[in-house]
Design an enzyme around this catalytic site. Structure first.
Site, PDB file in Angstrom:
ATOM      1  N   ARG A 195     -55.580 -87.801 -52.625  1.00  0.00           N
ATOM      2  CA  ARG A 195     -56.960 -87.729 -53.131  1.00  0.00           C
ATOM      3  C   ARG A 195     -57.030 -87.374 -54.615  1.00  0.00           C
ATOM      4  O   ARG A 195     -58.071 -87.529 -55.252  1.00  0.00           O
ATOM      5  CB  ARG A 195     -57.794 -86.748 -52.312  1.00  0.00           C
ATOM      6  CG  ARG A 195     -57.318 -85.303 -52.405  1.00  0.00           C
ATOM      7  CD  ARG A 195     -58.187 -84.396 -51.593  1.00  0.00           C
ATOM      8  NE  ARG A 195     -57.631 -83.061 -51.471  1.00  0.00           N
ATOM      9  CZ  ARG A 195     -58.249 -82.061 -50.859  1.00  0.00           C
ATOM     10  NH1 ARG A 195     -59.422 -82.246 -50.306  1.00  0.00           N
ATOM     11  NH2 ARG A 195     -57.691 -80.874 -50.798  1.00  0.00           N
ATOM     12  N   ARG A 215     -73.604 -74.656 -57.011  1.00  0.00           N
ATOM     13  CA  ARG A 215     -73.831 -73.436 -57.783  1.00  0.00           C
ATOM     14  C   ARG A 215     -75.002 -72.641 -57.222  1.00  0.00           C
ATOM     15  O   ARG A 215     -75.154 -71.467 -57.510  1.00  0.00           O
ATOM     16  CB  ARG A 215     -74.077 -73.763 -59.272  1.00  0.00           C
ATOM     17  CG  ARG A 215     -72.910 -74.398 -59.982  1.00  0.00           C
ATOM     18  CD  ARG A 215     -71.645 -73.549 -59.885  1.00  0.00           C
ATOM     19  NE  ARG A 215     -71.836 -72.201 -60.377  1.00  0.00           N
ATOM     20  CZ  ARG A 215     -71.752 -71.835 -61.653  1.00  0.00           C
ATOM     21  NH1 ARG A 215     -71.416 -72.719 -62.561  1.00  0.00           N
ATOM     22  NH2 ARG A 215     -71.964 -70.592 -62.018  1.00  0.00           N
ATOM     23  N   HIS A 216     -75.838 -73.309 -56.430  1.00  0.00           N
ATOM     24  CA  HIS A 216     -76.965 -72.611 -55.784  1.00  0.00           C
ATOM     25  C   HIS A 216     -76.421 -71.992 -54.506  1.00  0.00           C
ATOM     26  O   HIS A 216     -76.158 -72.704 -53.535  1.00  0.00           O
ATOM     27  CB  HIS A 216     -78.115 -73.590 -55.534  1.00  0.00           C
ATOM     28  CG  HIS A 216     -78.613 -74.169 -56.810  1.00  0.00           C
ATOM     29  ND1 HIS A 216     -79.613 -73.589 -57.553  1.00  0.00           N
ATOM     30  CD2 HIS A 216     -78.165 -75.215 -57.535  1.00  0.00           C
ATOM     31  CE1 HIS A 216     -79.785 -74.276 -58.658  1.00  0.00           C
ATOM     32  NE2 HIS A 216     -78.925 -75.268 -58.685  1.00  0.00           N
ATOM     33  N   THR A 248     -90.114 -63.354 -48.567  1.00  0.00           N
ATOM     34  CA  THR A 248     -89.636 -63.330 -47.169  1.00  0.00           C
ATOM     35  C   THR A 248     -90.470 -64.202 -46.206  1.00  0.00           C
ATOM     36  O   THR A 248     -89.878 -64.841 -45.337  1.00  0.00           O
ATOM     37  CB  THR A 248     -89.517 -61.884 -46.626  1.00  0.00           C
ATOM     38  OG1 THR A 248     -90.730 -61.182 -46.905  1.00  0.00           O
ATOM     39  CG2 THR A 248     -88.348 -61.149 -47.264  1.00  0.00           C
ATOM     40  N   ARG A 297     -83.442 -77.747 -60.813  1.00  0.00           N
ATOM     41  CA  ARG A 297     -82.749 -79.037 -60.935  1.00  0.00           C
ATOM     42  C   ARG A 297     -83.679 -80.233 -61.092  1.00  0.00           C
ATOM     43  O   ARG A 297     -83.207 -81.361 -61.141  1.00  0.00           O
ATOM     44  CB  ARG A 297     -81.846 -79.248 -59.720  1.00  0.00           C
ATOM     45  CG  ARG A 297     -80.733 -78.219 -59.616  1.00  0.00           C
ATOM     46  CD  ARG A 297     -79.799 -78.245 -60.814  1.00  0.00           C
ATOM     47  NE  ARG A 297     -78.712 -77.276 -60.634  1.00  0.00           N
ATOM     48  CZ  ARG A 297     -77.694 -77.150 -61.476  1.00  0.00           C
ATOM     49  NH1 ARG A 297     -77.614 -77.907 -62.549  1.00  0.00           N
ATOM     50  NH2 ARG A 297     -76.762 -76.243 -61.271  1.00  0.00           N
ATOM     51  N   SER A 345     -63.720 -83.072 -45.275  1.00  0.00           N
ATOM     52  CA  SER A 345     -62.495 -82.825 -46.038  1.00  0.00           C
ATOM     53  C   SER A 345     -61.647 -84.084 -46.079  1.00  0.00           C
ATOM     54  O   SER A 345     -61.325 -84.653 -45.024  1.00  0.00           O
ATOM     55  CB  SER A 345     -61.694 -81.691 -45.395  1.00  0.00           C
ATOM     56  OG  SER A 345     -60.420 -81.634 -46.007  1.00  0.00           O
ATOM     57  N   GLU A 371     -68.577 -78.939 -45.360  1.00  0.00           N
ATOM     58  CA  GLU A 371     -68.325 -80.218 -46.041  1.00  0.00           C
ATOM     59  C   GLU A 371     -67.167 -80.965 -45.400  1.00  0.00           C
ATOM     60  O   GLU A 371     -66.216 -80.355 -44.901  1.00  0.00           O
ATOM     61  CB  GLU A 371     -67.995 -79.913 -47.515  1.00  0.00           C
ATOM     62  CG  GLU A 371     -67.844 -81.144 -48.373  1.00  0.00           C
ATOM     63  CD  GLU A 371     -67.604 -80.795 -49.845  1.00  0.00           C
ATOM     64  OE1 GLU A 371     -67.558 -79.590 -50.191  1.00  0.00           O
ATOM     65  OE2 GLU A 371     -67.457 -81.741 -50.642  1.00  0.00           O
TER      66      GLU A 371
END
Ligand code: FAD
Length: 210
Positions: free
Chosen positions: A149, A71-72, A48, A176, A82, A80
């Site tokens: 797209r 995934r994290h 914390t 990673r 678009s 994001e």
């Protein structure tokens, strides 16, 4: 592909002052005692105090890397762009070389530079150019962007704003930046790594073991 630190809050002193809150204490200058406290907190998994150091990045990466990055989840806020709404020309990631499949375990992902790396470069560029032409033609002809797209490659770059704590970034980088992670996500993690280190160098050194 890049990661730019656009905003942040706190640093090493934030972590120790947060920890000392339990004793109603607060310091203005970071010293050696604080370094020892950070070492103790990190090694005993007291996360914390590091959750109060917050970083915000603008990240641009190909979709296949973004999928891994996303995934994290715990402690990350993301927004994001678009392709349903934006109209600029898509940019596509071009690797500096093509790697061979791994000699040993498939979990390693890839091996050394492929012997025909330049050959694949040319064909790849042709294919990418063709999909971009196809995409632009569909848009010009009035096809809905949300469908047009579909013809873009996985290497098309996407961009997002991401906010998380130093602790969340340490966890991500610890996973990673390992040799079994894909090279491209390792490169992105390294960009984030360098900027997190600048914000809270002592905490970062204790939290990240890659
Ligand atoms: C080299 C590599 C290869 C991978 N290959 C694949 C693959 O082939 N397929 C695939 O699907 N994924 C793959 N992954 C993704 C991996 O499985 C994880 O989803 C990813 O690394 C995120 O890690 P995390 O779950 O710790 O992160 P987060 O989702 O951010 O979670 C952080 C931590 O919070 C805790 N936590 C999260 N959710 C819960 C919960 N519901 N209950 C209790 N505790 C929780 C856990 O301790 C977890 O470690 C790969 C990852 C790496 C690094």
């Amino acid at each position: 592909m890049n990661a730019v630190l656009i905003d942040w809050m706190g640093g090493d002193l934030t972590a120790v002052n947060s920890a000392r809150c339990s004793f109603a204490k607060k310091k203005d200058v970071f010293d050696e005692k604080d370094e020892r406290l950070i070492r103790y907190l990190a090694s005993h998994k007291h996360w914390t105090p590091f959750g109060h150091i917050i970083l915000q990045f603008r990240i641009t990466a190909p979709i296949f890397v973004a999928r891994q990055w996303y995934r994290h989840t715990v402690g990350f806020a993301r927004n994001e762009e678009s392709r349903r709404y934006i109209r600029n020309e898509p940019s596509v990631f071009h690797p500096t070389n093509w790697r061979s499949k791994p000699e040993g375990s498939i979990k390693q992902g890839s091996g050394s530079v492929h012997q025909d790396s330049h050959f694949w470069d040319k064909d790849y560029k042709d294919l990418v150019d063709r999909s971009l032409r196809f995409y632009n033609k569909m848009i010009e002809d009035g096809v809905a962007p949300e469908q047009a797209r579909m013809v873009l490659p996985q290497a098309t770059e996407t961009s997002w704003v991401e906010t998380a704590s130093l602790y969340a970034y340490a966890r991500l980088c610890n996973e990673r930046m390992q040799p079994d992670a894909q090279v491209e996500i390792r490169d992105l993690a390294e960009m984030v790594y360098n900027q997190c280190r600048d914000v809270a160098p002592v905490s970062w050194k204790e939290l990240v073991y890659v």
